[in-house]
Design a protein around this motif. Structure first.
Motif, PDB file in Angstrom:
ATOM      1  N   ALA A  77      83.698  50.323   4.770  1.00  0.00           N
ATOM      2  CA  ALA A  77      83.562  51.641   4.131  1.00  0.00           C
ATOM      3  C   ALA A  77      84.829  52.474   4.253  1.00  0.00           C
ATOM      4  O   ALA A  77      84.983  53.470   3.560  1.00  0.00           O
ATOM      5  CB  ALA A  77      82.383  52.390   4.744  1.00  0.00           C
ATOM      6  N   GLY A  78      85.745  52.075   5.175  1.00  0.00           N
ATOM      7  CA  GLY A  78      87.026  52.776   5.281  1.00  0.00           C
ATOM      8  C   GLY A  78      87.082  53.844   6.346  1.00  0.00           C
ATOM      9  O   GLY A  78      87.832  54.825   6.215  1.00  0.00           O
ATOM     10  N   HIS A  79      86.321  53.706   7.431  1.00  0.00           N
ATOM     11  CA  HIS A  79      86.369  54.720   8.497  1.00  0.00           C
ATOM     12  C   HIS A  79      87.789  54.824   9.069  1.00  0.00           C
ATOM     13  O   HIS A  79      88.398  53.817   9.406  1.00  0.00           O
ATOM     14  CB  HIS A  79      85.378  54.369   9.606  1.00  0.00           C
ATOM     15  N   PRO A  80      88.310  56.075   9.163  1.00  0.00           N
ATOM     16  CA  PRO A  80      89.694  56.241   9.605  1.00  0.00           C
ATOM     17  C   PRO A  80      89.911  55.930  11.086  1.00  0.00           C
ATOM     18  O   PRO A  80      91.055  55.822  11.525  1.00  0.00           O
ATOM     19  CB  PRO A  80      89.981  57.719   9.329  1.00  0.00           C
ATOM     20  N   GLN A  89      91.020  54.623  -0.719  1.00  0.00           N
ATOM     21  CA  GLN A  89      90.472  55.644   0.172  1.00  0.00           C
ATOM     22  C   GLN A  89      88.953  55.447   0.263  1.00  0.00           C
ATOM     23  O   GLN A  89      88.351  54.901  -0.661  1.00  0.00           O
ATOM     24  CB  GLN A  89      90.744  57.039  -0.419  1.00  0.00           C
ATOM     25  N   PRO A  90      88.359  55.923   1.346  1.00  0.00           N
ATOM     26  CA  PRO A  90      86.899  55.757   1.477  1.00  0.00           C
ATOM     27  C   PRO A  90      86.135  56.288   0.254  1.00  0.00           C
ATOM     28  O   PRO A  90      85.189  55.651  -0.199  1.00  0.00           O
ATOM     29  CB  PRO A  90      86.552  56.592   2.715  1.00  0.00           C
ATOM     30  N   GLN A 128      81.824  49.698   9.152  1.00  0.00           N
ATOM     31  CA  GLN A 128      82.641  50.900   8.992  1.00  0.00           C
ATOM     32  C   GLN A 128      84.005  50.590   8.395  1.00  0.00           C
ATOM     33  O   GLN A 128      84.557  51.405   7.636  1.00  0.00           O
ATOM     34  CB  GLN A 128      82.818  51.581  10.344  1.00  0.00           C
TER      35      GLN A 128
END
Lengths: 477, 248
Positions: free
Chosen positions: B48-51, B71-72, B45
């Motif tokens: 992938a860039g999960h906030p 950014q994702p 994650q």
């Protein structure tokens, strides 16, 4: 790490400009003389003035309703102005005579009153503050016997029709705002579709509030004679002002035997700023009466107004009549909406469908309020209600107030409700597939509203989708 | 293609990744294994860039770019794809519309022309066969009412359509029966190219019978504690994780 929706910018309300025109505006205040003055400016017949005065006297005995799930300070009705009209607008003027400044205003709103090619398939009555500035395609429609004109013109040219149907669905005594409207209404639209005529184009009214401290009180009367069909659209915008403005309108629809009326609204009144300053109080009464085998559909997309208080309803008077209500109500920032419908089943085997989608974001409150009433005579009546709410963020509220009253035992009513939260997970999923947050929200919300959007005429469906995207921008904190 | 160095990440103030380093080259398949709670899904994650995760230390360089600056959606547009462990439902949005939106965003980022719905149907036709999916699936809402197996297959379908450079499969095998597993693995293998790479996150060796890894890493307590060839997966299957953890 901040929420991805946080990073979205707030786009400004696109229609918040003011048109500088010379206007004939009454001083604030309301009394019988003001009503007489409005009536005389419109050169109205005696019977209509009497009707206005009866409404006014009734209004004086009523109190401002505060039962809705909306909060607002009592309105000072003596501080409002009840009439404002550009001085350039003359009675019975043709479209060629309309002030270019006003034409330009409508052009900025995406509505051309002159270039016919841009209007293919839609006739427009343009209401500016308290007057109609012009109605397009009148001659073309008259070939079918269809009357489409401003309310004031109908009073003069078709007094018999107006007198017969005015107040027949929404009596002036109906409620506080209906009584006020009946007393002071400025203008509005009138439409009559004769027996068996299928109106070949969409008819529409575009309401524009321009003057400051002035309420807009217009009324629309649509009469669909036996076996006729008409689809009607309504749009509305107002300038950005820091004080609240009152909009108390009435729409009355009469669908005689076997007639079909489809009424669609995209409501985009100025909603106030993000702290709740300014914006329109949209207190509207919309109701239809459906006679035997008639069908009336209300479709509304409500994105604007500081407060929305409206319940487009159908009285299912005749046997086998049908009423439908499809609604998307979106609230953001400090907006409040209390909206829904009433389906009053009087005839046998009457049928109603209610699909309501509420989307709340920011600090807003969004309520569905609906009444399904099945009277003893309405044997075999059927209702299906579905109300879904979607929450965006943690500070907003979604509420559902359904009232169901059934007075016979051969009727069926169904009610389904759901509440969901637009999740960071949904947004992240879309982002992980290459869509940005704005695109993701618009996709998720469009999916949620799909059942309602498919009821909108094509011209409106695209506008509504775009509008939703704008309204919800920057909606989560 | 991907170089992760000393990666630390927290969720809600709790450190989950405690210095992960990993290098993946084009054409390679890497498997990341490990016991529950070791940080495998977190790693997927974070890439992938999960906030929900905050990177507190370390770096991820992908294709010469600092991935953490993106950014994702930019990561996706640059060719990073995460097949979700729990694919998300989007009611009312058809699979076809969702996929075409994603496909067009990625094409746009690559400077390629967007496709209209008709052209897109042609693209989909072959891809559906790859994962043995009924075309009817395209007209159903994204993942709504899908069975567990259908959701996972749908992830691989998306991967097939978007043709990522770096695909990360997060526990794609969990909840799949053997036939579905074969289909999913077949899809992944068919998409393998010398120019792309795959990271397979899994708890079990089972999937690796079908997707053969070049390298296997064991993640435990937020760190890679052991790396080896494909035979390491078999050894883990036979002996469990304890011996690795003890040695580490």
């Amino acid at each position: 790490m901040s929420s991805p929706i946080d990073t979205l910018v707030n786009r400004e309300y696109q229609y918040g400009f003011v048109t500088e025109v010379q206007s004939d505006t009454l001083a604030p205040g309301l009394n019988e003389d003001v009503i007489r003055l409005i009536s005389s400016k419109k050169q109205e017949p005696e019977w209509l003035l009497d009707w206005r005065l009866k409404a006014y006297r009734r209004w004086l005995t009523m109190t401002e309703p505060h039962w809705g799930n909306v909060k607002f300070d009592p309105i000072d009705y003596q501080a409002q102005r009840y009439y404002s009209a550009p001085t350039s607008v003359k009675p019975k003027q043709s479209l060629d005579e309309v002030d270019p400044e006003l034409l330009d205003t409508y052009k900025k709103l995406g509505i051309s009153l002159t270039e016919q090619k841009l209007l293919a398939g839609v006739a427009v009555d343009a209401v500016f503050d308290s007057v109609s500035v012009g109605t397009t395609m009148k001659e073309e429609l008259s070939r079918y016997g269809i009357i489409f004109c401003s309310f004031n013109e109908a009073v003069h040219n078709h007094p018999d029709l107006v007198q017969k149907y005015l107040g027949s669905v929404v009596p002036y005594s109906d409620n506080f705002f209906a009584a006020l409207n009946s007393a002071v209404f400025g203008d509005g639209s009138f439409c009559y579709v004769p027996k068996g005529v299928h109106c070949p184009i969409e008819l529409s009214t575009y309401f524009r509030i321009n003057a400051a401290e002035t309420g807009q009180f217009e009324r629309t009367l649509i009469v669909a004679d036996e076996g006729s069909y008409v689809s009607y659209l309504e749009g509305c915008t107002a300038p950005k002002r820091s004080t609240h403005q009152l909009h108390a309108a009435i729409v009355e629809i009469v669908a005689l035997d076997n007639a079909q009326v489809k009424y669609s609204t995209v409501q985009n009144w100025y909603a106030g700023d993000k702290d709740g300053r300014g914006g329109i109080f949209n207190f509207v009464t919309k109701r239809a009466k459906a006679f035997a085998n008639a069908k009336v559909s209300w479709t509304q997309v409500e994105t604007g107004s500081a407060i929305t208080w409206k319940y487009p309803s159908v009285i299912l008077q005749g046997d086998n009549s049908t009423g439908e209500f499809y609604s998307v109500a979106v609230t953001n920032h400090k907006q409040q909406a209390d909206t829904g419908t009433k389906m009053i089943h009087r005839g046998r085997n009457t049928k109603s469908t209610i699909i309501s989608k509420g989307i709340s974001a920011g600090d807003s409150q969004n309520s569905y309020r609906g009444r399904v009433q099945v009277l003893p005579r309405a044997e075999g009546a059927r209702n299906y209600t579905q109300c879904d709410s979607m929450l965006i963020g943690n500070r907003c509220g979604a509420h559902t107030f359904p009232y169901i009253e059934v007075a016979n035992n051969s009727s069926t009513t169904e009610h389904e409700a759901s509440t969901s939260k637009i999740g960071e997970d949904q947004i992240f999923y879309c982002k992980a597939r290459g869509l940005n947050a704005e695109h993701a929200i618009s996709l998720i919300v469009s999916g949620f509203c799909k059942e309602v959007f498919k009821e909108l005429p094509m011209e409106f469906a695209l506008e509504a989708q775009a509008l939703l995207g704008i309204t919800l921008e920057g909606s989560v904190g | 293609m991907l170089k992760i160095e000393n990666l630390h990440a927290t969720a809600g103030g709790k450190e989950i990744l405690k210095g992960v380093s990993l290098t993946v080259n084009a054409g390679e398949v890497h498997a990341i294994m490990g016991p529950n709670g070791s940080g495998k899904s977190t790693l997927a994650q974070v890439i992938a860039g999960h906030p929900g995760f905050e990177v507190t230390q370390g770096s991820i360089v992908y294709d010469g770019e600092n991935l953490l600056d993106l950014q994702p959606e930019e990561r996706a547009q640059h060719g990073v794809f995460l097949a979700f462990q729990y694919p998300v439902e989007i009611p009312g949005v058809t699979n076809a519309y969702f996929l075409r939106s994603a496909y067009n965003e990625i094409r746009k980022a690559r400077g390629e022309q967007q496709v209209d719905p008709m052209e897109f149907l042609d693209v989909m036709e072959q891809k559906l066969k790859l994962v043995d999916m009924d075309p009817d699936m395209l007209h159903r809402s994204v993942n709504a009412g899908f069975s567990g197996g259908e959701k996972k297959r749908n992830e691989i379908l998306q991967m097939a359509v978007l043709e990522p450079k770096l695909a990360i499969l997060d526990e794609t095998d969990s909840g799949l029966d053997i036939d579905a597993l074969r289909v999913v693995a077949g899809g992944v293998n068919a998409l393998k190219k010398p120019t792309n790479a795959t990271i397979v996150v899994t708890h079990y060796q089972r999937l690796l019978n079908y997707i053969v890894p070049d390298k296997v890493h064991v993640l435990a307590h937020g760190k890679i504690v052991k790396s080896g060839g494909k035979e390491l997966a078999l050894e883990l299957e036979a002996r469990g994780y304890d011996w690795v953890l003890e040695a580490a």
